[in-house]
Design a protein around this motif. Sequence first.
Motif, PDB file in Angstrom:
ATOM      1  N   VAL A  66      13.185  31.472  39.786  1.00 51.36           N
ATOM      2  CA  VAL A  66      13.177  31.469  41.244  1.00 51.36           C
ATOM      3  C   VAL A  66      14.322  32.353  41.679  1.00 51.36           C
ATOM      4  N   ARG A  88      14.355  34.898  47.070  1.00 50.03           N
ATOM      5  CA  ARG A  88      13.139  34.186  47.436  1.00 50.03           C
ATOM      6  C   ARG A  88      13.468  32.746  47.810  1.00 50.03           C
ATOM      7  N   GLN A 140      12.514  30.563  51.159  1.00 52.76           N
ATOM      8  CA  GLN A 140      11.814  29.276  51.172  1.00 52.76           C
ATOM      9  C   GLN A 140      12.626  28.227  51.884  1.00 52.76           C
ATOM     10  N   ARG A 141      13.950  28.334  51.693  1.00 49.95           N
ATOM     11  CA  ARG A 141      14.830  27.392  52.363  1.00 49.95           C
ATOM     12  C   ARG A 141      14.667  27.499  53.878  1.00 49.95           C
ATOM     13  N   ALA A 163      11.408  26.001  54.897  1.00 46.14           N
ATOM     14  CA  ALA A 163      11.454  24.537  54.889  1.00 46.14           C
ATOM     15  C   ALA A 163      12.179  24.024  56.117  1.00 46.14           C
ATOM     16  N   ARG A 199       9.943  24.269  58.906  1.00 47.41           N
ATOM     17  CA  ARG A 199       8.904  23.232  58.908  1.00 47.41           C
ATOM     18  C   ARG A 199       9.471  21.933  59.442  1.00 47.41           C
ATOM     19  N   ARG A 200      10.687  21.619  58.948  1.00 46.35           N
ATOM     20  CA  ARG A 200      11.285  20.347  59.349  1.00 46.35           C
ATOM     21  C   ARG A 200      11.619  20.344  60.831  1.00 46.35           C
ATOM     22  N   PHE A 211      19.240   5.873  48.846  1.00 47.05           N
ATOM     23  CA  PHE A 211      19.705   7.241  48.597  1.00 47.05           C
ATOM     24  C   PHE A 211      21.231   7.346  48.699  1.00 47.05           C
ATOM     25  N   HIS A 241      24.990  12.442  54.323  1.00 51.05           N
ATOM     26  CA  HIS A 241      23.936  11.448  54.493  1.00 51.05           C
ATOM     27  C   HIS A 241      24.046  10.666  55.799  1.00 51.05           C
ATOM     28  N   TYR A 271      10.560   5.815  48.207  1.00 52.93           N
ATOM     29  CA  TYR A 271      10.576   6.126  49.631  1.00 52.93           C
ATOM     30  C   TYR A 271      11.966   5.889  50.206  1.00 52.93           C
ATOM     31  N   LEU A 301      15.143   8.696  48.312  1.00 57.85           N
ATOM     32  CA  LEU A 301      15.306  10.110  48.649  1.00 57.85           C
ATOM     33  C   LEU A 301      15.632  10.216  50.132  1.00 57.85           C
ATOM     34  N   ASN A 302      16.668  10.958  50.450  1.00 61.84           N
ATOM     35  CA  ASN A 302      17.043  11.147  51.847  1.00 61.84           C
ATOM     36  C   ASN A 302      15.974  11.987  52.552  1.00 61.84           C
ATOM     37  N   PRO A 303      15.336  11.405  53.587  1.00 63.22           N
ATOM     38  CA  PRO A 303      14.231  12.120  54.246  1.00 63.22           C
ATOM     39  C   PRO A 303      14.666  13.429  54.902  1.00 63.22           C
ATOM     40  N   ARG A 304      15.969  13.603  55.106  1.00 65.53           N
ATOM     41  CA  ARG A 304      16.444  14.808  55.780  1.00 65.53           C
ATOM     42  C   ARG A 304      16.884  15.895  54.811  1.00 65.53           C
ATOM     43  N   MET A 305      16.696  15.652  53.513  1.00 63.80           N
ATOM     44  CA  MET A 305      17.104  16.669  52.536  1.00 63.80           C
ATOM     45  C   MET A 305      15.903  17.204  51.783  1.00 63.80           C
ATOM     46  N   THR A 306      15.937  18.500  51.454  1.00 60.52           N
ATOM     47  CA  THR A 306      14.849  19.075  50.672  1.00 60.52           C
ATOM     48  C   THR A 306      14.937  18.544  49.243  1.00 60.52           C
ATOM     49  N   TYR A 355      15.085  20.280  46.617  1.00 61.32           N
ATOM     50  CA  TYR A 355      16.143  20.997  45.912  1.00 61.32           C
ATOM     51  C   TYR A 355      17.500  20.350  46.173  1.00 61.32           C
ATOM     52  N   SER A 412       8.477  26.251  42.382  1.00 59.52           N
ATOM     53  CA  SER A 412       8.782  26.958  43.623  1.00 59.52           C
ATOM     54  C   SER A 412       8.031  26.372  44.814  1.00 59.52           C
ATOM     55  N   MET A 442      10.283  22.904  45.525  1.00 58.19           N
ATOM     56  CA  MET A 442      11.731  22.896  45.718  1.00 58.19           C
ATOM     57  C   MET A 442      12.166  22.701  47.152  1.00 58.19           C
ATOM     58  N   PHE A 443      11.519  23.375  48.047  1.00 56.16           N
ATOM     59  CA  PHE A 443      11.988  23.313  49.421  1.00 56.16           C
ATOM     60  C   PHE A 443      11.015  22.556  50.313  1.00 56.16           C
ATOM     61  N   ARG A 444      10.499  21.488  49.750  1.00 56.59           N
ATOM     62  CA  ARG A 444       9.723  20.568  50.562  1.00 56.59           C
ATOM     63  C   ARG A 444      10.585  19.373  50.899  1.00 56.59           C
ATOM     64  N   TYR A 445      10.079  18.569  51.820  1.00 58.61           N
ATOM     65  CA  TYR A 445      10.783  17.330  52.171  1.00 58.61           C
ATOM     66  C   TYR A 445      10.028  16.147  51.588  1.00 58.61           C
ATOM     67  N   GLU A 475       6.558  15.130  52.530  1.00 55.84           N
ATOM     68  CA  GLU A 475       5.442  16.019  52.195  1.00 55.84           C
ATOM     69  C   GLU A 475       4.913  15.755  50.789  1.00 55.84           C
TER      70      GLU A 475
END
Lengths: 312, 329
Positions: free
Chosen positions: A5, A9, A13-14, A17, A20-21, A200, A218, B108, B111-116, B118, B153, B156-159, B162
């Motif tokens: 990666v 790139r 993607q970052r 993302a 998207r958020r 978390f 957090h 659920y 994982l912190n919902p606000r972090m990707t 990655y 790839s 990595m940058f999903r939440y 998703e």
Amino acid sequence: MAAMVGVRRAWKQRMAAWQRRWGTEVGLFLRQPLALIGLALIGVFGLMALAHPVLMATVWNRARFDPIVGYDASQTPHPHPPTPQHLLGTDGFGRDVLSQLLVGTRVSFGVGLIAAAVAVLLSVLLGGTAGYFGGWADAALMGVADVFVLMPPPVVLLIFGLLLRLNWPMVALSYGVLSGLGAQAVVVKSHTLVLRNRSFIEAARLAGGGHFHILRKHILPGLMPLLAAHAVFTVVGAVLTESLLSFFSRTTYYLSWGSMIWMGQQSFRWFTLEGQWHVILPPAFALMGFCSAFYLVGRALDEVFNPRLRRV
Amino acid sequence: MRDEILVDIQHLSKLYPVETGFFTRTNLFVHAVSDLNLQIYRGESVGLVGESGCGKTTTGKLLVRLIDPTEGKIAFHAEDGVVDVATLRGKALKRFRRNVQMIFQDPYESLNPRMTIYDTVAEPLDVQGIGTLPEREERVAELLETVGLTPASSFMFRYPHELSGGQRQRVAIARALVVEPTFVVADEPTSMLDVSVRTGVMQLMQELADKLGVTYLYITHDLAVARYMCQRIAVMYLGKMVELAETEELLHHPQHPYTRALLSAVPVPDPTYKRKPMEIKGGISKPINPPPRCRFYERCPIADDFCRDNDHPPLEDKGGNHFVACYKV
Ligand SMILES: Nc1ncnc2c1ncn2[C@@H]1O[C@H](COP(=O)(O)OP(=O)(O)OP(=O)(O)O)[C@@H](O)[C@H]1O
Ligand code: SF4
Ligand SMILES: [Mg+2]
């Protein structure tokens, strides 16, 4: 299979993302007509606040248009109804109402934003510390909060006003302190407590993260939506309180919508509706508009961040 | 390899005070974990089995030092020497965190919902200051593929929202393994997942154990899962370990009445094998200031006066590394 990666790139993607958020949240926000109306109104008030110094520097004669010491001898008697020169007429002292209205906008922004910043900062410091660390810190800090909860800012400020004359930064600061250390701190605390107990946070501790890391990465991001809502509602409360104090002349002599309304009602006979409406209605509507604008934005934020309110 | 001790737990106890009121000091305690002794060997998987509330999660969290023990020692044999987990602080604790990780029950929540994805997986690297950004991205991508999130790839940058539950748990596994720990506590990692994806996650964890030489403490309330995952099984009841043996030995020759009762609730996969059914009465309660006798006394079908009048039985070797805490076997 080792994945390649590339850094470039990855950054793309970052960004995607992130879009998207926040895209969905900003999208949800902007999809609400109320939010748009609120934002548009705030924009208009912003332009009004900016317009004053510009107009003073260009078309307005300082002697005649100064909001406090200006006087137009060519148009008597005062208050004088609107003319092409004075679009909103003059008040009882012969000062231009439009000029006052614009300066009042600046004061409202100042009061609202300072109060909101102070309140948010203090509520995070107090409520966040109590909720995150718990134990005796919690007991002590919430003892402080309990005292402040019992002191509704408008009432306390009216009492302050009886003891000493306040200027608007003092009003803003006191309002911020009173609401930040009171109800808002309590809400921030319970929110922090919920966040802290999610697993978390345990995962972050296992990662080796200390308190600073956990609070920064957090807790604080998790509190953001709540803080945004608190901020806009603090603006509304602080501006209304300032107007109230100015209306009752509990402030030092500066110009705000509240003092304009007080000025206007001197020459306005309420029940017959006779007299000089142009002095009282502009600040009254400005005050209503300003507060509604921030209230609408606050409601829209709530719709975005509290999914149970969200209509699917 | 089997003989090299990795974690040596001695007399481990955790008591929680029972909240009675704000000002009153309580002398009531939940004995969540009580005098636990266990040796975990390098490379094996030990199952920790028992009903809800018997102290499995508490034990797990004690071992990774998410909570501090009330009493006892946990000797962790790291490459660079033995440390006592119970008293680690500061830098030493941070270094320990590279060796030991935990996988939580609910992906659920963990994982912190606000972090990707990655940012979540790279968090330990970030905090420990391991690698440069490109190196971290490389490492995370590689690991995501290892846990079956391919192509990396596209994850990595999903939440978290998703992703499906199974995918999230794979992310949590990746996060736990990113620092290459030697010991991982897995707290019912499949119990919140759809039945359809459970086997996949279990297979993955087993593959990773083989490939990376990870030692697991695998917490579960499901004996079938423990049988699939573990070489040895420890059975807990109200904060006490009541039986410990090799998996097949325990399943085929359970000795403690509680283990026998647990097993009679499980269908036997082997039809030639006959097991005597064991019924127990009542439900599990909380071990609040338990009386000084066998914890299982109230529900035990074979209890007698000796059990009533004596302290909780010690865990004794009944031969062949089969340990049981019961006076009557
Ligand atoms: N923070 C705490 N404060 C007080 N009591 C606690 C706390 N954590 C756990 N306990 C109590 O300790 C006992 C053991 O809890 P634990 O979570 O370890 O059980 P468990 O075996 O993991 O159960 P489950 O299968 O439901 O996850 C329970 O009685 C529980 O109520
Ligand atoms: S010691 Fe007695 S009460 Fe306890 S399990 Fe054995 S037989 Fe039952
Ligand atoms: Mg548990």
